[in-house]
Every structure is written in C-alpha cells, then in structure tokens.
Design a protein around this motif. Sequence first.
Motif, mmCIF file in Angstrom:
data_model
loop_
_atom_site.group_PDB
_atom_site.id
_atom_site.type_symbol
_atom_site.label_atom_id
_atom_site.label_comp_id
_atom_site.label_asym_id
_atom_site.label_seq_id
_atom_site.Cartn_x
_atom_site.Cartn_y
_atom_site.Cartn_z
ATOM 1 N N LYS A 62 0.724 -1.219 -0.036
ATOM 2 C CA LYS A 62 0.087 -0.180 -0.054
ATOM 3 C C LYS A 62 0.887 1.035 0.041
ATOM 4 N N THR A 63 1.944 1.358 0.836
ATOM 5 C CA THR A 63 2.902 2.347 0.680
ATOM 6 C C THR A 63 3.404 2.659 -0.609
ATOM 7 N N VAL A 64 3.821 1.740 -1.525
ATOM 8 C CA VAL A 64 4.416 1.599 -2.506
ATOM 9 C C VAL A 64 3.601 2.277 -3.630
ATOM 10 N N LEU A 65 2.205 1.806 -3.427
ATOM 11 C CA LEU A 65 1.178 2.017 -4.364
ATOM 12 C C LEU A 65 0.874 3.704 -3.869
ATOM 13 N N ARG A 66 0.923 4.038 -2.869
ATOM 14 C CA ARG A 66 0.514 5.503 -2.663
ATOM 15 C C ARG A 66 1.517 6.523 -3.217
ATOM 16 N N ARG A 67 2.725 6.185 -3.011
ATOM 17 C CA ARG A 67 3.955 6.661 -3.733
ATOM 18 C C ARG A 67 3.885 6.974 -5.171
ATOM 19 N N GLY A 68 3.130 5.747 -5.631
ATOM 20 C CA GLY A 68 3.122 5.755 -7.174
ATOM 21 C C GLY A 68 2.079 6.537 -7.389
ATOM 22 N N LEU A 69 0.846 6.586 -6.738
ATOM 23 C CA LEU A 69 -0.120 7.346 -7.214
ATOM 24 C C LEU A 69 0.192 8.831 -7.353
ATOM 25 N N ILE A 70 0.972 9.206 -6.085
ATOM 26 C CA ILE A 70 1.356 10.590 -5.992
ATOM 27 C C ILE A 70 2.313 11.049 -7.182
ATOM 28 N N LYS A 71 3.330 10.095 -7.690
ATOM 29 C CA LYS A 71 4.216 10.285 -8.508
ATOM 30 C C LYS A 71 3.453 10.562 -9.757
ATOM 31 N N SER A 72 2.350 9.815 -10.009
ATOM 32 C CA SER A 72 1.726 9.588 -11.502
ATOM 33 C C SER A 72 0.078 10.306 -11.590
ATOM 34 N N THR A 73 0.030 11.540 -10.987
ATOM 35 C CA THR A 73 -1.181 11.897 -10.836
ATOM 36 C C THR A 73 -1.631 12.600 -12.225
ATOM 37 N N SER A 74 -0.362 13.053 -12.840
ATOM 38 C CA SER A 74 -0.626 13.706 -14.188
ATOM 39 C C SER A 74 -0.356 12.663 -15.391
ATOM 40 N N ASP A 75 -0.308 11.330 -14.813
ATOM 41 C CA ASP A 75 -0.154 10.251 -16.091
ATOM 42 C C ASP A 75 -1.431 10.161 -16.925
ATOM 43 N N GLU A 76 -1.459 11.148 -17.827
ATOM 44 C CA GLU A 76 -2.336 10.839 -18.874
ATOM 45 C C GLU A 76 -1.769 11.375 -20.064
ATOM 46 N N ILE A 77 -2.024 10.510 -21.068
ATOM 47 C CA ILE A 77 -1.449 10.938 -22.365
ATOM 48 C C ILE A 77 -2.629 11.523 -23.130
ATOM 49 N N LYS A 78 -2.687 12.498 -23.952
ATOM 50 C CA LYS A 78 -3.949 13.106 -24.583
ATOM 51 C C LYS A 78 -3.516 12.968 -26.104
ATOM 52 N N VAL A 79 -4.350 12.589 -26.978
ATOM 53 C CA VAL A 79 -4.278 12.721 -28.137
ATOM 54 C C VAL A 79 -5.653 13.488 -28.719
ATOM 55 N N ASP A 80 -5.549 14.792 -28.908
ATOM 56 C CA ASP A 80 -6.896 15.378 -29.230
ATOM 57 C C ASP A 80 -7.850 15.069 -28.049
ATOM 58 N N ARG A 81 -8.936 14.305 -28.333
ATOM 59 C CA ARG A 81 -9.940 14.022 -27.492
ATOM 60 C C ARG A 81 -9.754 12.714 -26.903
ATOM 61 N N LEU A 82 -8.831 11.984 -27.314
ATOM 62 C CA LEU A 82 -8.345 10.614 -26.864
ATOM 63 C C LEU A 82 -7.544 10.975 -25.822
ATOM 64 N N ILE A 83 -8.170 10.257 -24.390
ATOM 65 C CA ILE A 83 -7.060 10.526 -23.234
ATOM 66 C C ILE A 83 -6.930 8.848 -22.678
ATOM 67 N N LEU A 84 -5.768 8.665 -22.497
ATOM 68 C CA LEU A 84 -5.213 7.535 -22.040
ATOM 69 C C LEU A 84 -4.824 7.790 -20.427
ATOM 70 N N ASN A 85 -5.610 7.102 -19.413
ATOM 71 C CA ASN A 85 -5.256 7.220 -18.009
ATOM 72 C C ASN A 85 -4.364 6.143 -17.706
ATOM 73 N N VAL A 86 -3.310 6.510 -17.295
ATOM 74 C CA VAL A 86 -2.109 5.448 -17.091
ATOM 75 C C VAL A 86 -2.520 4.785 -15.666
ATOM 76 N N ASN A 87 -3.037 5.338 -14.705
ATOM 77 C CA ASN A 87 -3.333 4.769 -13.431
ATOM 78 C C ASN A 87 -4.694 3.941 -13.394
ATOM 79 N N LYS A 88 -5.499 4.305 -14.178
ATOM 80 C CA LYS A 88 -6.833 3.451 -14.126
ATOM 81 C C LYS A 88 -6.547 2.516 -15.490
ATOM 82 N N CYS A 89 -5.447 2.612 -16.147
ATOM 83 C CA CYS A 89 -5.339 1.629 -17.528
ATOM 84 C C CYS A 89 -6.612 2.009 -18.237
ATOM 85 N N GLN A 90 -6.980 2.937 -18.679
ATOM 86 C CA GLN A 90 -8.122 3.267 -19.345
ATOM 87 C C GLN A 90 -7.987 4.384 -20.330
ATOM 88 N N VAL A 91 -8.806 4.186 -21.458
ATOM 89 C CA VAL A 91 -8.698 4.939 -22.549
ATOM 90 C C VAL A 91 -10.045 5.729 -22.895
#
Length: 235
Positions: free
Chosen positions: A118-147
């Motif tokens: 849980k600690t490692v994941l919390r660290r991970g989540l803080i690190k990657s809050t902006s982990d989104e890849i945007k291509v036009d309206r297409l958004i990939l959320n790295v944390n949620k593994c979802q497009v």
Amino acid sequence: MNKITLLVVEDEEAIRDMLRFSLSPADFILMDAENTSKAMDVLAHYIPDVIILDWMLPDKSGIDFIKIIRKQDLLKDIPIIMLTAKAEEDNKIKGLMVGADDYLTKPFSPNELSARIKTVLRRGLIKSTSDEIKVDRLILNVNKCQVSIGEHVLKLTPTEYKVIYFFMLHPNKKYSRDQLITHIWGRNAYIDERTIDVQVKRLRHKLKPFGYHHCIKTVRGSGYFFSGADDEKTK
Ligand code: CA
C-alpha cells in the motif's frame, strides 16, 4: 477501493501458498509465477499493480529481471518489492539501485507485505497524478489503465490497451510489425506478426464510432504508425 493486482515471482511454493492464503481476496488479486519466463508470459497479457519479486530465481536473478522490466515502456513503472533472504541482505542495496521500489527480508509477515504494497502504491499514485496521455480528445489514463473519448470509456482488452498505450506514447513514428512486437510484448515473445494486425483491426473497430480509427495508419508493406491528426490522406 479497487482490488490490488499482484504478480508474485517466487520459486518457493511455500511462500506463494502462504501469500495466496493470507492476502485477503477482498483486497488483492494474486497471480504467481515460479520463474522469470513465466512471469513474462503473465506480463504479456496483464499489467499488475505491483510485482513481488524474489531475489534468487531458477532462470534469472531478480536483478536481471528488474533490468528487463525497467526497459519496457509498458512495464517500467510497475512498482517492484523485492524479497531477499537474510544471507543476501547486502544485495538489497543493489536491488534498490537497479530500480526496486522496496524490499522485504524473509521471513516476513503477510501484514507487513500488505502494508509495504500500500505504501509503494500510494507513492506511485502521487508520482503519477498527471499520468495522462492526450491525443486530441483521446485520453489514456495510466493509473486507471483506461482510454476514454469525452465521457465514453473504451472497453479494451489488456492487450488492446497495451497496443494503444504504445501507439499513443510514440505518435508519428513508423514501426514495423516486428518492432511493435518487441516493444509491446518484449524481445523474447513468441508472437505471430498477424497478432498485431488483429489487434489493430480490433482497436480501429472500437475507435470507429468516435472517428478515431484513422489514427492508426497502415504503412504499406511494413507496419503502422499512430497519428493524432485526423488526416485520412496520409493513410
Ligand atoms: Ca528463490
């Protein structure tokens, strides 16, 4: 809270069993592998939240395994907790240096492991809050593994997700089928080149209702590239 998916890479059956019995199924989904090659098979189809990695494995050391993982775009950010035996404690420094996120010395209690995860994941989540890849309206959320496109979340299989993740991470670059397989599944994967064609076809089908199927362009006779610009002429 979503369940945490774990991949346990450990050749000692007793430890795998112990984790299976003691980590609550209400909190964790556990996958395991007795060596690194089996672990790579799992990772070809599934990206776990955390990898629990033994130091000494029959086919490769945990350290070599981390080096491989950290070179792959889709896998490099998975937090890794290493398990070391008492006698190997000096190695933990080496482990942390090559990119393990934490380590535990055997024997350990499942509660301790659970807290570390849980600690490692919390660290991970803080690190990657902006982990989104945007291509036009297409958004990939790295944390949620979802497009998603606008409000709509695409229903993707783990493999389709990996393919589109790779494409969105490397837009406007041509890749041969062979290169795509190496990048997405790893160098030692035994994947038929037609697999890429099948995955691309499925992705285009899912993107089509939103007009994004043209983003994945075919390079005639060689491979594919991903373009954010919705320009049919370059197809
Ligand atoms: Ca071992």
